[in-house]
Every structure is written in C-alpha cells, then in structure tokens.
Motif scaffolding. Sequence first.
Motif, PDB file in Angstrom:
ATOM      1  N   ASP A  61      70.760  79.241 -20.758  1.00  0.00           N
ATOM      2  CA  ASP A  61      69.925  80.396 -20.438  1.00  0.00           C
ATOM      3  C   ASP A  61      68.489  80.000 -20.778  1.00  0.00           C
ATOM      4  O   ASP A  61      67.934  80.388 -21.791  1.00  0.00           O
ATOM      5  CB  ASP A  61      70.378  81.612 -21.243  1.00  0.00           C
ATOM      6  CG  ASP A  61      69.567  82.858 -20.921  1.00  0.00           C
ATOM      7  OD1 ASP A  61      68.735  82.818 -19.990  1.00  0.00           O
ATOM      8  OD2 ASP A  61      69.749  83.870 -21.624  1.00  0.00           O
ATOM      9  N   TYR A  62      67.882  79.214 -19.886  1.00  0.00           N
ATOM     10  CA  TYR A  62      66.601  78.585 -20.216  1.00  0.00           C
ATOM     11  C   TYR A  62      65.466  79.583 -20.315  1.00  0.00           C
ATOM     12  O   TYR A  62      64.496  79.368 -21.055  1.00  0.00           O
ATOM     13  CB  TYR A  62      66.271  77.486 -19.196  1.00  0.00           C
ATOM     14  CG  TYR A  62      65.622  77.966 -17.919  1.00  0.00           C
ATOM     15  CD1 TYR A  62      64.242  77.878 -17.733  1.00  0.00           C
ATOM     16  CD2 TYR A  62      66.383  78.507 -16.883  1.00  0.00           C
ATOM     17  CE1 TYR A  62      63.649  78.311 -16.561  1.00  0.00           C
ATOM     18  CE2 TYR A  62      65.794  78.944 -15.715  1.00  0.00           C
ATOM     19  CZ  TYR A  62      64.432  78.842 -15.558  1.00  0.00           C
ATOM     20  OH  TYR A  62      63.843  79.280 -14.395  1.00  0.00           O
ATOM     21  N   ASP A  63      65.572  80.708 -19.582  1.00  0.00           N
ATOM     22  CA  ASP A  63      64.499  81.702 -19.595  1.00  0.00           C
ATOM     23  C   ASP A  63      64.829  82.899 -20.479  1.00  0.00           C
ATOM     24  O   ASP A  63      64.057  83.862 -20.522  1.00  0.00           O
ATOM     25  CB  ASP A  63      64.175  82.160 -18.179  1.00  0.00           C
ATOM     26  CG  ASP A  63      65.415  82.608 -17.400  1.00  0.00           C
ATOM     27  OD1 ASP A  63      66.526  82.628 -17.995  1.00  0.00           O
ATOM     28  OD2 ASP A  63      65.282  82.915 -16.206  1.00  0.00           O
ATOM     29  N   ASP A  69      72.060  79.952 -16.612  1.00  0.00           N
ATOM     30  CA  ASP A  69      71.578  79.097 -15.540  1.00  0.00           C
ATOM     31  C   ASP A  69      72.387  77.786 -15.583  1.00  0.00           C
ATOM     32  O   ASP A  69      73.137  77.539 -16.532  1.00  0.00           O
ATOM     33  CB  ASP A  69      70.086  78.844 -15.733  1.00  0.00           C
ATOM     34  CG  ASP A  69      69.326  80.145 -16.022  1.00  0.00           C
ATOM     35  OD1 ASP A  69      69.331  81.033 -15.152  1.00  0.00           O
ATOM     36  OD2 ASP A  69      68.781  80.287 -17.137  1.00  0.00           O
ATOM     37  N   ARG A  93      68.312  78.597 -11.419  1.00  0.00           N
ATOM     38  CA  ARG A  93      68.147  79.856 -12.141  1.00  0.00           C
ATOM     39  C   ARG A  93      69.108  80.897 -11.590  1.00  0.00           C
ATOM     40  O   ARG A  93      69.272  81.059 -10.374  1.00  0.00           O
ATOM     41  CB  ARG A  93      66.706  80.355 -12.030  1.00  0.00           C
ATOM     42  CG  ARG A  93      66.447  81.682 -12.751  1.00  0.00           C
ATOM     43  CD  ARG A  93      64.971  82.052 -12.735  1.00  0.00           C
ATOM     44  NE  ARG A  93      64.416  82.053 -11.403  1.00  0.00           N
ATOM     45  CZ  ARG A  93      64.544  83.042 -10.521  1.00  0.00           C
ATOM     46  NH1 ARG A  93      65.245  84.120 -10.830  1.00  0.00           N
ATOM     47  NH2 ARG A  93      63.995  82.947  -9.328  1.00  0.00           N
ATOM     48  N   ASN A  95      70.226  84.383 -10.452  1.00  0.00           N
ATOM     49  CA  ASN A  95      69.541  85.547  -9.880  1.00  0.00           C
ATOM     50  C   ASN A  95      70.231  86.872 -10.191  1.00  0.00           C
ATOM     51  O   ASN A  95      69.811  87.919  -9.684  1.00  0.00           O
ATOM     52  CB  ASN A  95      69.442  85.390  -8.358  1.00  0.00           C
ATOM     53  CG  ASN A  95      68.606  84.196  -7.959  1.00  0.00           C
ATOM     54  OD1 ASN A  95      67.627  83.854  -8.619  1.00  0.00           O
ATOM     55  ND2 ASN A  95      68.998  83.530  -6.868  1.00  0.00           N
ATOM     56  N   GLY A 149      59.254  79.152 -18.764  1.00  0.00           N
ATOM     57  CA  GLY A 149      59.921  78.715 -17.543  1.00  0.00           C
ATOM     58  C   GLY A 149      59.728  77.256 -17.231  1.00  0.00           C
ATOM     59  O   GLY A 149      60.232  76.769 -16.217  1.00  0.00           O
TER      60      GLY A 149
END
Length: 561
Positions: A61-63, A69, A93, A95, A149
């Motif tokens: 979950d990079y963001d 993700d 990513r 959506n 991001g």
Amino acid sequence: MRATLVSLFCAALLSVRPAPSPAVRFTDVLSQTGITFRHASGASEEKYLIETMGAGCGLIDYDQDGWLDIYFVNGGPTRMFHPEKPLRNALYRNNHDGTFTDVTERAGVPGNGAYGMGVAVGDYDRDGYPDLFITNFGPNQLYHNNGDGTFTDATARAGVGDPRWGTSAAWLDFDGDGWLDLYVANYLDFTYDKNPYCGERTAGRRGYCHPDHYNGVPNLLYRNNHDGTFTEVGKKAGIVLDDSKGLGVVAGDFNGDGKIDLYVANDSVRNFLFRNNGDGTFSEIGVVSGAAYDENGKAQAGMGTDMADYDGDGRPDLLVTNLDTEYNTLYRNLGRDLFQDVTVAAGLGGEISTFDVGFGTGFVDYDNDGWKDIFVANGHILDNIALSKPQMRYAQPKLLYRNLGNGTFADVTATAGAALSVPHVSRGAAFGDLDNDGDIDVVVSGCNAVPQILRNDGGNAANSLALRFEGVASNRDGIGVAVRYVLAGRTVYDQRTGGGSYLSASDTRLHLGLGQAREVRQVEIRWPSGAVDRIEALAAGFIYTIKERSGVSARAAFTRR
C-alpha cells in the motif's frame, strides 16, 4: 512411533474440526484489472539458469490509502537476450474498483536494469510509508518511499547494492532496537562464463543445469543504522555458511522467546534454521532441530517457504516447496527447538505433489474458518521436460489444501475454481485482500508469462477481520508481533512474519478468519518490545489499526461486493 504420535495428536483435535467449507472459488480476473505486465525471461538456447527461475511480485500500500497495490519484478537483458525496449518492473495502483493503473514512471520504480528476481516491502526508516527492496542477478536496489506517490533510489546511500545473485529477502528486527534490518538470500555463483552444457546432446534437449554444478553464495544480513544506512553483519551474526544456496526465507519467532528467528529454504542442500541468541548473533540449528532434511534424511530442492501455526498448538510450523519427485515438506513444531516432517501423515505427500515443482507458497486461511490452509504455485524448471518425462509439463496447475482441523489437509484444488487448474509457469505468490472484501486473494507471477490475479469468491461467506500494526518502541511494521485470541472456545495463535513465499511480499496486515463468529474475545497482542496490548473484543468485518501500547487506534469496514 512417529505414526502413533501423529494419530494421537489428530484424535485429540477431532472435537475442534471445522465445519464443511462454504463454496469458495478462485477466479483469474487479470483481464478485468487493466494490468498488462508480462514477465520476460530471455529464454535462449544457451540455457542460462537465471532464465527459468522467474521473478516475484509484491503487495504494497505505497500511497497509504488502505488498498493494496501490486509490484511486479521483471527479467532483464542477458548475453543472448537484447530486448528492443529496456525491460522494467511495474507498480500498479489500486483504483478501489477492481482495476489498477500503471504508475511505474510516475512513482520512479522501474528497476535498475539488472535481471530482476525478488521484492521485499518494509518501512525501514519509520516514516509511515513502506519502502521497496529489489533483489537481482546483479546489484540489488532499495527504493525509499517519499510519501508523495514517488520513490527515490536510496541504494548507494544505504549500502545495500550487493552485485551477486540475490533471491528472496526478509525485513526483520533481529536486534530488537525497533528498526527494521534486512536479510538477503543469495543463490549460486553463476556467471555467463560458468554455464556448462547439461542434458542430452541432441537438438532441443539441452536443459538448465542442476544447482549441484555451482557453488553457493553466502547470504547477507544488514543491520539498520537508524540514519538511512545499513551495515552488513552477516559473518559477525553467524549467518554466513559455505553450503548456502538460498531461494526462500521467512522471519518469525518459532520458539516463543520473543526474538525473531530465520528459516532459509536452500536448493538441494540442507535448509537453515537460525535461532536468535538475543545478543546480535544466531545459532544455526537446522540439522539438530529436524528442519534441515526430509524424514528420510535427504536434502530437498527448497524453493519457497512459510511459517505459521497450522495445528492450533501455539507453535509456528514450517512449510517448504520442492522439486518434482520430491514432495512439499511440512515440518511440525514439537517445541523445545524440535521439528518433525509430518508431510505424509498430514496428507500432503500424494502423487500429485510429486509431479509438480513448487515455488510460491503460503499458509493462508482462504475460507475464513480460522485454520491455516496451504497454497502452492507450480511450474517446472525445464521448459522441455516433456521430452524426457512425458507425464510432466512445464506449465502446471496450482495446489490448494484445506486444513481439516485435525492435523491433516485435503486437496481441494479441483473444487476451488477452474483458474487453479489452468497450466501456468508459476513462480512467486503474494497473498492479501486486494478488494478489501474480507477474504484473501492471490497474485501469482509467471516465468516468461503474464501473472494471474486470483480473486477469492466466497471466502467472505464466513467472517473475518484484519489487523494492521503500528509499532512505537517496536519496529513500525510490527514484524514479530504475536497475537492470541479466543475463537469458538479454542485459543488461536498467529504472528506477523517477515518474508515468506518465493521472491515475493504479501499483505502486511494480519488476516484472521472467524468462521461464523461475529467477534473475537480476549485478544492479546504481544509486541517485539515486550509490550502487551489486551483488547476485550473485536467485531468481525473491520480492518483495525493497532498502535503499540494504545490498542485500537482506527478501524475501517470491509467493502462488500
């Protein structure tokens, strides 16, 4: 005697055997996701071994929006393979609607041009954003998550760009200082010039060489210096061994002493079990513990591995995937630093598994009944195996074993969705709830192939919850956290491990299947620091954030389709 002990153990568990599983099917939804990634192996007539080992995949979950993700690792150029366009890894990513968007260039994570292998996810600088470590045949790479991001290549500053053949990696806090350290498994001393001819000297019958043709490469242990840099301390810590040919690694506390240990799956040599001594060093006890060889005293072709308590006795057990003609090995934890190969007694040593080559694997409760099941991704090493062994194929189906709650498993592959039976040259496997609907999905990477996105349909007919950890005195990711709770009258044990599977990184959230229970009671969370959080009850249907010494700090509801 071994069979008698296993029989007695199975009989003791009959009273807590889970109810028949609701219908659960895995559906490959790749075509619906917008994911266009395809792994390129560069397969050539020279049969360079790196061409067939595949690459991993990672869930991150990079963001930090609460949705997983996906990161895919690609191959690279070789002496015989010169792609028209440079190959790149790919970050997609989520959506939140079942689709994904390629954000690789925007995020700045295409890889460094080396031949890619594995991925590990961890917040090494404690800033709240997960970072990416990529292993390669060539220099490894560390991407620091900037929290906006984008990522920055921090390899040179961190000092983790070892140029040898890296495979699986695991983040862990081995010295208990609250900062994530990094273990990197290395494989073989292979070069393009060290590429002997193996197989029949007939057109089309040259094969990839067995690892016996190569020397192993010592593994690496990087200690976190708390300033964005690492110091390699493998020799000092006692993890550098000459007979290492590492492919899989999992970090977890196998003996309940509060210190995180390491288990390494080696290819055709003994597996390693590193017991943490608590003073910055490890003792390798694989042979004396019973976790180095199979029950016949033979080394197997270890690929992927995982650690979890499958039998409900409070002690985490070990799983290793292996080559055809062998079997995927289940080591039951007997306590007192001892393990026993119970593969056959547990129902995992059947004819099907001996025809397959296992890679990515995991203990995963796919049907949410509160018992750890087993998933195995398969694909042969030899792309021409059918010429010498007509009963075998390069592309192979998956294997799914349901935990019956009595120490045994049942092969349910045939009834768990046609996607599992589709032949695929599978390598890595990453497990996590991609759609936040309360059941575990699987991402499987392919060798010279597209991946599979296996959506779990029906697992959430039973209840579940998920725990996301936020360490304070402990490492931020909560790797090493031990969880104990009461479910349907029995005590369940789980823990947050590091690494696992093959070349891949799974969801950092701990997923708890609850069966038909609407809550779990008496939840005890023991942190690596020694701190303990006790929560009276947690309701099903939510993802909870547990902050060290604070208990529940946030919760979000599952999203039902």
